[in-house]
Design an enzyme around this catalytic site. Structure first.
Site, PDB file in Angstrom:
ATOM      1  N   CYS A   2      17.045  25.655 -15.415  1.00  0.00           N
ATOM      2  CA  CYS A   2      15.997  25.281 -14.461  1.00  0.00           C
ATOM      3  C   CYS A   2      16.643  24.596 -13.260  1.00  0.00           C
ATOM      4  CB  CYS A   2      14.942  24.342 -15.026  1.00  0.00           C
ATOM      5  SG  CYS A   2      14.053  25.010 -16.415  1.00  0.00           S
ATOM      6  N   ARG A  27      20.200  29.064 -11.966  1.00  0.00           N
ATOM      7  CA  ARG A  27      19.952  28.166 -13.093  1.00  0.00           C
ATOM      8  C   ARG A  27      18.815  28.635 -13.991  1.00  0.00           C
ATOM      9  NH1 ARG A  27      22.397  23.260 -12.130  1.00  0.00           N
ATOM     10  NH2 ARG A  27      21.139  22.338 -13.755  1.00  0.00           N
ATOM     11  N   ASN A 100      13.711  19.579 -15.330  1.00  0.00           N
ATOM     12  CA  ASN A 100      14.762  20.404 -15.911  1.00  0.00           C
ATOM     13  C   ASN A 100      15.244  19.687 -17.164  1.00  0.00           C
ATOM     14  OD1 ASN A 100      17.150  21.803 -16.488  1.00  0.00           O
ATOM     15  ND2 ASN A 100      18.321  20.729 -14.928  1.00  0.00           N
ATOM     16  N   GLY A 101      15.091  20.306 -18.324  1.00  0.00           N
ATOM     17  CA  GLY A 101      15.530  19.659 -19.561  1.00  0.00           C
ATOM     18  C   GLY A 101      14.529  19.897 -20.674  1.00  0.00           C
ATOM     19  N   GLU A 489      36.390  38.554 -23.900  1.00  0.00           N
ATOM     20  CA  GLU A 489      35.761  38.297 -22.607  1.00  0.00           C
ATOM     21  C   GLU A 489      35.229  39.602 -21.988  1.00  0.00           C
ATOM     22  OE1 GLU A 489      34.654  35.926 -21.038  1.00  0.00           O
ATOM     23  OE2 GLU A 489      34.645  36.452 -18.925  1.00  0.00           O
ATOM     24  N   LYS A 493      31.343  40.221 -20.987  1.00  0.00           N
ATOM     25  CA  LYS A 493      30.915  40.606 -19.633  1.00  0.00           C
ATOM     26  C   LYS A 493      30.011  41.832 -19.701  1.00  0.00           C
ATOM     27  CE  LYS A 493      31.537  37.872 -17.727  1.00  0.00           C
ATOM     28  NZ  LYS A 493      32.282  36.684 -18.107  1.00  0.00           N
ATOM     29  N   GLU A 496      26.505  41.043 -21.352  1.00  0.00           N
ATOM     30  CA  GLU A 496      25.569  40.148 -20.658  1.00  0.00           C
ATOM     31  C   GLU A 496      24.979  40.757 -19.393  1.00  0.00           C
ATOM     32  OE1 GLU A 496      27.224  36.332 -19.585  1.00  0.00           O
ATOM     33  OE2 GLU A 496      29.076  37.242 -18.911  1.00  0.00           O
ATOM     34  N   HIS A 512      39.807  46.566 -40.555  1.00  0.00           N
ATOM     35  CA  HIS A 512      39.092  45.785 -41.565  1.00  0.00           C
ATOM     36  C   HIS A 512      37.591  45.816 -41.362  1.00  0.00           C
ATOM     37  CE1 HIS A 512      42.948  44.381 -43.016  1.00  0.00           C
ATOM     38  NE2 HIS A 512      43.287  44.192 -41.757  1.00  0.00           N
ATOM     39  N   LYS A 611      22.983  30.178 -15.381  1.00  0.00           N
ATOM     40  CA  LYS A 611      24.376  29.820 -15.097  1.00  0.00           C
ATOM     41  C   LYS A 611      24.772  28.491 -15.722  1.00  0.00           C
ATOM     42  CE  LYS A 611      28.199  30.577 -12.877  1.00  0.00           C
ATOM     43  NZ  LYS A 611      29.012  31.616 -13.527  1.00  0.00           N
TER      44      LYS A 611
HETATM   45  C1  F6R Z   1      29.588  34.141 -19.361  1.00  0.00           C
HETATM   46  C2  F6R Z   1      29.102  32.848 -18.990  1.00  0.00           C
HETATM   47  C3  F6R Z   1      28.786  31.853 -20.066  1.00  0.00           C
HETATM   48  C4  F6R Z   1      29.476  30.519 -19.732  1.00  0.00           C
HETATM   49  C5  F6R Z   1      29.072  29.446 -20.736  1.00  0.00           C
HETATM   50  C6  F6R Z   1      29.789  28.135 -20.480  1.00  0.00           C
HETATM   51  O1  F6R Z   1      29.823  34.943 -18.258  1.00  0.00           O
HETATM   52  O2  F6R Z   1      28.951  32.561 -17.845  1.00  0.00           O
HETATM   53  O3  F6R Z   1      29.199  32.305 -21.309  1.00  0.00           O
HETATM   54  O4  F6R Z   1      30.854  30.715 -19.721  1.00  0.00           O
HETATM   55  O5  F6R Z   1      27.691  29.233 -20.664  1.00  0.00           O
HETATM   56  O6  F6R Z   1      29.505  27.631 -19.228  1.00  0.00           O
HETATM   57  P1  F6R Z   1      30.404  26.527 -18.546  1.00  0.00           P
HETATM   58  O7  F6R Z   1      31.746  27.090 -18.322  1.00  0.00           O
HETATM   59  O8  F6R Z   1      29.698  26.203 -17.274  1.00  0.00           O
HETATM   60  O9  F6R Z   1      30.453  25.363 -19.489  1.00  0.00           O
END
Ligand code: F6R
Length: 616
Positions: A2, A27, A100-101, A489, A493, A496, A512, A611
């Protein structure tokens, strides 16, 4: 999660709030709302959907007024719909809040308020909070600031809130616990901006106050700000910080999406991250956070890395780097597991917390726990002044610049850059490597930005491969050693942003279990660099081909063996194995990006994600 914004001053509040919400949409983006006060009436609009949907529904409405608050939501309590969207208004129609929270004890408070005659339109914890504030204000016959303070003392959870009172419209109250709040201070204290980070107001003010946990600010038009501790009522001396953020850093700059812009920013981001830390050609690494605390690291029996998501993957690369170069044992933990499993922290353990946003709730809680248990905690963060940067004993910033695309890209490569520098610095301090070897590694590191720049030229080639596999239902990513975390990773990517199911595995583990999934419909992306257990990975590719799957191989330039067996190859420049993750990850980022774009997905704002994950 948020985003909240607010404005109080001499300008029209609406456009400032709307533009601010657009910058905070990373956010959360399942609903949005705005409230402006025109001197007589509260004008409140909110809707399921994005800020652009909110703009549409406000087109013909009264938007005048020099005070207002806004919200962009990532749903926690209640589905994303118009009613559950913020702002929320109290039963009297006088108080308005954005939040936010999470208020964890909202159900108990709600029951009590219902017994006193309150009615609720939404399923949210936030509507409960604004009515609690109203009840306190009425019972105590006090001003809004006091009512908010008293109400918050009864609340369990996390919050960043901005509250408005129609009966005193020259004032905004903001408070935080666990979720960030930045207050932009306009010239001569005439106007003020409130936001979850400073991006909504950078064109108006470079002076910012970051509230600390447990603080409440009373912001008065033309007068100023008073900050108090919520629990003790003690007045706090606030520090105004100068923002270094610029507008072009948070705009797309000609790219279609933030994600692709950020992928292309990596050469610069990596340079910015090691600039000033590698001195001359003498192999000296200067990192004040490490220099000032070197004995913690040289005496460390063990390093524990805590992080989430992509940052956790960077932590895994860090494990390989630190163990290889410094011989200090390293464990990498999900912050969310670490914080709840009564972890054993021994004297001389060092904890490294990695986070792009510096606000991830689980990482923050894990840091607090590690500190309580006596550990020295070092932070690797991107966002300057973030909660994690402030909560840790010391740390190093990744100078990646703002990362706005929800899928993390340049944060990952710059986190690995910092971890490489730390590993080399500790190798020097602990004498686990010869000085000449350290110098050689530093010289190789300095070549990485140009190598990434060249690698990015394969964009159209990767797009063609993306076109072939865009309709796959599942994908497997395999890597070994330093490139096992890169496989994880790559899979993250892809899933998501394109919503294709993908899994990352250590290549040898394929036998396995995952091999059962392999058939002609399963694309397998294999990282097979020249120095990374090459022969073994070639055998893995043979095994995959024997089961008719398609193989996309990431190989070192000049490779001829894999060219013969793989369906597609993508070449990366040659470097030492320890630095290959900085290169092998680039084609995987591009592949996910192009698949998602070809499928018509919203790459910068994938569904259900946000994010900054400020709830656990
Ligand atoms: C993946 C992604 C999330 C963040 C995770 C940690 O692309 O963005 O997996 O890496 O939420 O976020 P931070 O690094 O901000 O603690």
């Amino acid at each position: 999660m948020c985003g909240i914004t607010g404005y109080i001053g001499g300008r029209e509040a609406y456009p400032i709030i709307i533009n601010g919400l657009k910058r905070l949409e990373y956010r959360g983006y399942d609903s949005a709302g705005v409230m402006v006060f025109d001197g007589k009436e509260i004008n409140l609009s909110k809707t399921k959907g994005k800020v652009s949907d909110l703009e549409k529904i406000t087109e013909n409405k009264n938007k005048e007024g020099g005070i207002g608050i806004g919200h962009t939501r990532w749903a926690t309590h209640g589905v994303p719909n118009d009613e559950n969207s913020h702002p929320h208004i109290s039963n009297s129609g006088e108080l308005v809040i954005v939040h936010n929270g999470i208020i964890e004890n909202y159900a108990t408070i709600k029951k009590e308020l219902i017994s006193r005659g309150y009615e609720f339109k939404s399923d949210t914890d936030t509507e409960v909070l604004i009515n609690l504030i109203e009840e306190v204000k009425k019972n105590e016959d006090c001003k809004l600031g006091k009512a908010v303070q008293l109400a918050l003392k009864n609340v369990v959870g996390a919050y960043a809130i901005a509250v408005f009172d129609k009966t005193n419209p020259d004032e905004l109250i903001v408070a935080r616990l666990g979720s960030p709040i930045a207050i932009g201070v306009g010239e001569n204290n005439k106007e003020f901006f409130v936001a979850s980070d400073a991006s909504p107001f950078i064109e108006y003010s470079k002076n910012v106050i970051y509230l600390e946990d447990g603080e409440l600010a009373i912001i008065k038009r033309n007068k100023g700000i008073k900050v108090r501790k919520i629990n003790t009522d003690k007045e706090v001396d606030t520090k105004i910080q100068k923002l270094e953020l610029s507008l072009d850093q948070i705009e797309k700059g000609g790219y279609d999406h933030f994600m692709i812009k950020e992928i292309h920013e990596q050469p610069k981001a990596i340079i910015d991250t090691y600039r000033g830390r590698i001195l001359g050609n003498e192999g000296i690494i200067r990192m004040s956070g490490i220099d000032d605390n070197i004995s913690h690291f040289t005496n460390a029996n063990r390093i524990i890395i805590i992080a989430c998501g992509t940052s956790w993957h960077a932590g895994l690369v860090g494990e390989y780097l630190l163990e290889e170069l410094t011989r200090i044992p390293v464990e990498v933990e999900y912050a969310s597991e670490f914080r709840y499993r009564n972890p054993i922290i021994k004297p001389n353990d060092v904890v490294i917390a990695i986070s792009q946003s510096g606000e991830t709730a689980d990482t923050l809680a894990a840091i607090k726990l590690a500190k309580e248990k006596g550990a020295f905690v070092y932070g690797i963060c991107n966002v300057v002044g973030s909660s994690i940067a402030r909560e840790t004993h010391a740390g190093s910033y990744t100078h990646a610049g703002p990362e706005i695309g929800v899928a993390s890209t340049k944060a990952f490569t710059t986190q690995i850059t910092v971890l490489s520098l730390i590993a080399l610095k500790l190798a020097e301090a602990k004498n686990t490597m010869a000085k000449d070897d350290i110098n050689k590694y530093l010289e190789l590191m300095k070549q990485i930005p140009e190598q990434v720049e060249n690698l990015l030229k394969i964009d159209s080639e990767v797009k063609e491969i993306a076109d072939v596999y865009k309709n796959a239902k599942n994908c497997l990513f395999l890597g070994r050693g330093f490139n096992f975390p890169v496989a994880l990773e790559g899979a993250l990517k892809l899933k998501e942003i394109s919503y294709i199911h993908a899994e990352g595995y250590p290549a040898a583990e394929m036998k396995h279990g995952p091999i059962a999934l392999i058939d002609e419909n399963m694309p397998v992306i294999v990282i097979a660099t020249k120095r990374g257990h090459y022969e073994k990975v070639v055998s893995n590719i043979q095994e995959i081909k024997a089961r008719s799957a398609k193989v996309i191989a990431i190989v070192t330039e000049g490779d001829t063996t894999i060219k013969e067996i793989a369906d597609h190859i993508i070449e990366i420049p040659d470097t030492d194995e320890i630095f290959t993750p900085l290169l092998t990850t680039i084609p995987l980022q591009l592949l996910s990006y192009h698949i998602a774009v070809l499928l018509g997905k919203n790459v910068d704002q994938p569904r259900n994600l946000a994010k900054s994950v400020t709830v656990e």
